[in-house]
Design an enzyme around this catalytic site. Structure first.
Site, mmCIF file in Angstrom:
data_model
loop_
_atom_site.group_PDB
_atom_site.id
_atom_site.type_symbol
_atom_site.label_atom_id
_atom_site.label_comp_id
_atom_site.label_asym_id
_atom_site.label_seq_id
_atom_site.Cartn_x
_atom_site.Cartn_y
_atom_site.Cartn_z
ATOM 1 N N ASN A 7 -34.590 -78.485 -51.286
ATOM 2 C CA ASN A 7 -36.007 -78.461 -50.928
ATOM 3 C C ASN A 7 -36.224 -79.225 -49.627
ATOM 4 O OD1 ASN A 7 -36.877 -76.966 -53.115
ATOM 5 N ND2 ASN A 7 -37.464 -78.739 -54.344
ATOM 6 N N HIS A 49 -40.757 -70.141 -56.323
ATOM 7 C CA HIS A 49 -40.231 -69.839 -54.983
ATOM 8 C C HIS A 49 -40.345 -68.343 -54.655
ATOM 9 C CE1 HIS A 49 -38.335 -73.826 -54.291
ATOM 10 N NE2 HIS A 49 -38.236 -73.837 -55.598
ATOM 11 N N HIS A 97 -27.725 -70.029 -56.320
ATOM 12 C CA HIS A 97 -27.378 -70.705 -57.581
ATOM 13 C C HIS A 97 -26.657 -72.011 -57.241
ATOM 14 C CE1 HIS A 97 -26.038 -71.688 -61.441
ATOM 15 N NE2 HIS A 97 -25.243 -70.683 -61.719
ATOM 16 N N TYR A 109 -30.134 -70.387 -63.034
ATOM 17 C CA TYR A 109 -30.193 -69.465 -61.891
ATOM 18 C C TYR A 109 -29.550 -68.106 -62.168
ATOM 19 C CZ TYR A 109 -32.353 -73.146 -59.171
ATOM 20 O OH TYR A 109 -33.231 -74.095 -58.729
#
Ligand code: HDE
Length: 712
Positions: free
Chosen positions: A153, A80, A344, A367
């Site tokens: 997503n 990402h 996160h 994360y």
């Protein structure tokens, strides 16, 4: 709330509008200083031993400036990396107290500030915006109870079921390590090698081969939390919940050929689109929806709610719309905000909790860990974009880049020297408590058999597509596998497709010059027989539905043309009325109209009025527009002689876009499309505005793909 309270021009220059772009050396604001606040007298020359002499090590101003510059880059996100962000607000439509005690989902009067970041997954920070890829859809809610991150997503399922496979997936899709080829593309051997051995990826692969993977705009994508989460209400009762974002702009895709051309013409296409829309006050909006499942219904479905490769079709559990996010402010500084924002899935607030989805569980570790290397230490929560609204009061101390100056001696709990501060919060005081899930189990390294059905949901997805969507999926498979050099990988993939849909598998196989082979177990021969590979064997469950229209993008168009980008293709000599009328009418409908002409500067009308040109035929291309209109007049003589203008129309037609013209504007269209009978659906030559607007609402005219007469 403004997260970053800095002045627009940090150096204090902040010039008046009329000064913008004009050069002056007169002091109009603050002085240039070093990082220590020393006023700089000469920022043009380094300190040298004479005019033609060597530079002196003594030049601390030069060294400070260059040292800072040398360290300007930070590691890009491992996935990402390419992203675009914006600020906004979230407004709740109705209190959700029955399901969750989260305050921002209870009080409709609260406007919760948000920061959203959309991203591609595979490419580097500087890669194109429009590869075939999953898009990240991450939203940070700055709630009164702390930050809540919904890190999702634009597809509702994921490639893998267990976190331990994530490094393998990412290594497979990233550029191949020996030669770093290809950038931001899944069409290569290592990706399909891995996928052809991972039947569990098949559902997400179908989404990836669909037009969802080439969105028209970040504003026109749905978002999904993917995992099943929990809502916890005031009584401690848990409900399962899946999160959805539904764009009010509609859900639309590009054509694959168009996407590839955009990568050359404007590889910042999505970033620019989002920025310009917000800048123009065309604020994108998404409604937040939830699918809620009772705890007692957990095992009612023919798939496991903990399996992130499965979705709950909306036809089985409807999506309840509960609020709206509006993105209404561009970042002031890309690095400080979009790059440094740290999401996160473990940033939650009371009223929201996790399930045992094994992918989610792994993410809960990953994360924070990744931010430590990316943002250089454990204090990234102090960066303005990551700061929570509630003040942070705990006993964490020190570390790289610590900003907070903690006072006193006490940094431990319990304590008496600090009067006991800071205190633990009771539940009634908003203290977070984890949901007490009963677990009575054996420690094992194994996957649940309820995760083994890898093919019935991709089959449902494919069956729910319209004809053109199916065609796009077939072509996408043929393209991607066509780029794979190792033939046995292609063969394994088409064999695997047989398990999903025979017709599709055979179409793809034919395009690759292969014949599908049904194997007793699709891939067993390629997996080492270590006796613990049950999860590679797939079986199919019967789904109670055969068709889920909610999965198709074709059902998600909108009945307006707001913020759609329309090229007004013209040149000197255009009829005044034709030009101004169509421009005004489209703008009244909130469309974005761009005047495209052979050269920059101005176009003059028949009456010699001058109108500014937004882009020239040299710098613009039809692929960055939703539709094109050619107003008539003497301009047409010039355009007929201009190959770029003719190509503009051919290309728009090839990509199935609405085309409009009035009077002799149709001559240009006919020249570009000599074999096309005019008018036809989607090509309006009568100057009829309603017809043209209706065509834009339909987005594309896919029947043109079946009759390819235009080579553009
Ligand atoms: Fe991520 N993912 N992910 N992911 N992910 C990251 O965190 C990871 C997964 C998603 O705009 C990283 O800050 C693991 C699913 C988004 O900043 C990293 C696993 C979903 C973003 C990471 C997953 C996502 C990330 C890299 C499998 C959809 C961008 C940089 C267990 C629900 C957020 C970073 C942004 C980013 C790990 C799977 C979405 C390395 C280990 C499933 C939208 O921590």
């Amino acid at each position: 709330m403004k997260i970053n309270e800095q002045e627009p021009f940090e150096n204090g220059a902040n010039p008046k509008k009329e000064q913008l772009g004009k050069f002056t050396t007169d002091n109009q604001g603050e002085f240039l200083t070093t990082d220590q606040g020393l006023k700089i007298n000469d920022d043009q020359n380094s300190l040298k031993t004479g005019e033609r002499g060597a530079t002196l090590l003594e030049d601390f101003i030069l060294r400070e400036k260059i040292t800072h510059f040398d360290h300007e880059r930070i590691p890009e996100r491992v996935v990402h990396a390419r992203g675009s962000g914006a600020h906004g607000i979230f407004e709740l439509y109705k209190p959700m107290a029955k399901y969750t005690k989260a305050k921002f989902l209870n009080e409709t009067s609260i406007k919760t500030p948000v920061f959203a970041r959309f991203s591609t997954v595979a490419g580097s920070k500087g890669s194109t915006d429009v590869p075939r890829d999953v898009r990240g859809f991450a939203v940070k809610f700055y709630t009164q109870e702390g930050n809540y991150d919904l890190v999702g997503n634009n597809m509702p399922v994921f490639f893998i079921q267990d976190a331990t496979k994530f490094p393998d997936l990412v290594h497979a899709v990233k550029p191949e390590p020996d030669n770093m080829i290809p950038q931001a593309a899944s069409a290569h051997d290592t990706f399909w090698d891995f996928i052809s051995l991972m039947p569990e990826a098949m559902h997400n692969i179908f989404w990836l081969m669909s037009d969802r993977a080439i969105p028209r705009s970040l504003r026109m994508m749905e978002g999904f939390g993917i995992h099943t989460f929990r809502f916890i209400n005031e009584d401690g009762k848990s409900h399962f919940v899946k999160f959805h974002w539904k764009p009010l702009q509609g859900v639309m895709g590009l054509v694959w050929d168009e996407a590839q051309r955009i990568s050359g013409k404007d590889s910042d296409f999505h970033r620019r689109d989002l920025w310009e829309a917000i800048d123009a006050g065309h604020y994108p909006e998404w409604e937040l929806g939830v699918q809620i499942v009772l705890e007692e219904d957990e095992h009612k479905y023919p798939f496991d709610l903990l399996d992130p490769t499965k979705l709950i079709p909306e036809e089985m559990v409807p999506v309840e719309i509960i609020g709206k996010m509006t993105l209404n402010r561009n970042p002031d500084n890309f690095f400080a905000e979009t790059e440094q924002v740290a999401f996160h899935p473990g940033h939650i607030v009371p009223g929201i909790d996790f399930t045992n989805d094994p992918l989610l569980q792994g993410r809960l570790f990953s994360y924070t860990d990744t931010q430590i290397s990316r943002l250089g230490g454990p204090n990234f929560h102090e960066i303005p974009i990551n700061k929570s609204i509630p003040e942070v009061t705990n006993n964490q101390r020190d570390g790289m880049h610590r900003m907070q100056i903690n006072k006193g001696k006490v940094a431990y709990n319990p304590n008496s020297l600090g009067g006991g501060c800071p205190f633990q919060a009771k539940m009634s005081e908003g203290g977070f408590t984890s949901y007490e899930e009963r677990i009575d189990s054996t420690k094992i390294r194994k996957r649940s058999k309820s995760f083994f059905d890898h093919f019935s949901q991709p089959a449902l997805f494919y069956n729910s597509m319209t004809d053109h969507e199916k065609r796009h999926i077939q072509n996408a498979f043929a393209f991607e596998l066509g780029k794979v050099k190792t033939v046995p990988i292609r063969q394994r993939m088409v064999n695997m497709l047989l398990e999903v849909n025979e017709e599709l598998a055979n179409i793809v196989a034919k395009k690759l010059g292969l014949i599908t082979e049904r194997l007793p177990q699709p891939i067993t021969d390629s997996i080492p027989a270590d006796g613990n590979l049950e999860h590679y064997f797939s079986f199919k469950n019967d789904l109670p539905i055969e068709d889920a229209p909610s999965l198709s993008m074709a059902t998600k168009l909108v009945d307006h043309i707001k913020h759609r980008k329309i090229a007004l293709l013209t040149a000197d000599g255009v009829k005044d009325e034709a030009f101004t009328k169509i421009k005004r009418q489209l703008e009244e409908l909130d469309a974005v109209v761009c005047v495209i002409a052979p050269d920059h500067g101005f176009v003059s009308t028949e009456n010699s009025d001058l109108y500014p040109v937004d882009d020239s035929l040299l710098t613009a291309a039809s692929v960055v527009f939703d539709a094109v209109y050619v107003p008539g007049g003497k301009n047409i003589d010039l355009l007929l002689e201009n190959p770029d203008a003719v190509h503009f129309i051919m290309e728009a037609f090839k990509h199935c876009k609405p085309i409009g013209a009035d009077s002799n504007g149709s001559d240009l269209i006919q020249k570009a499309l000599p074999n096309v009978k005019l008018p036809q659906e989607g090509v309006t030559t009568s100057g009829n505005l309603d017809e043209f607007v209706d065509a834009i609402k339909k987005h594309r005219f896919w029947n043109r793909e079946e009759n390819p007469k235009v080579p553009a």
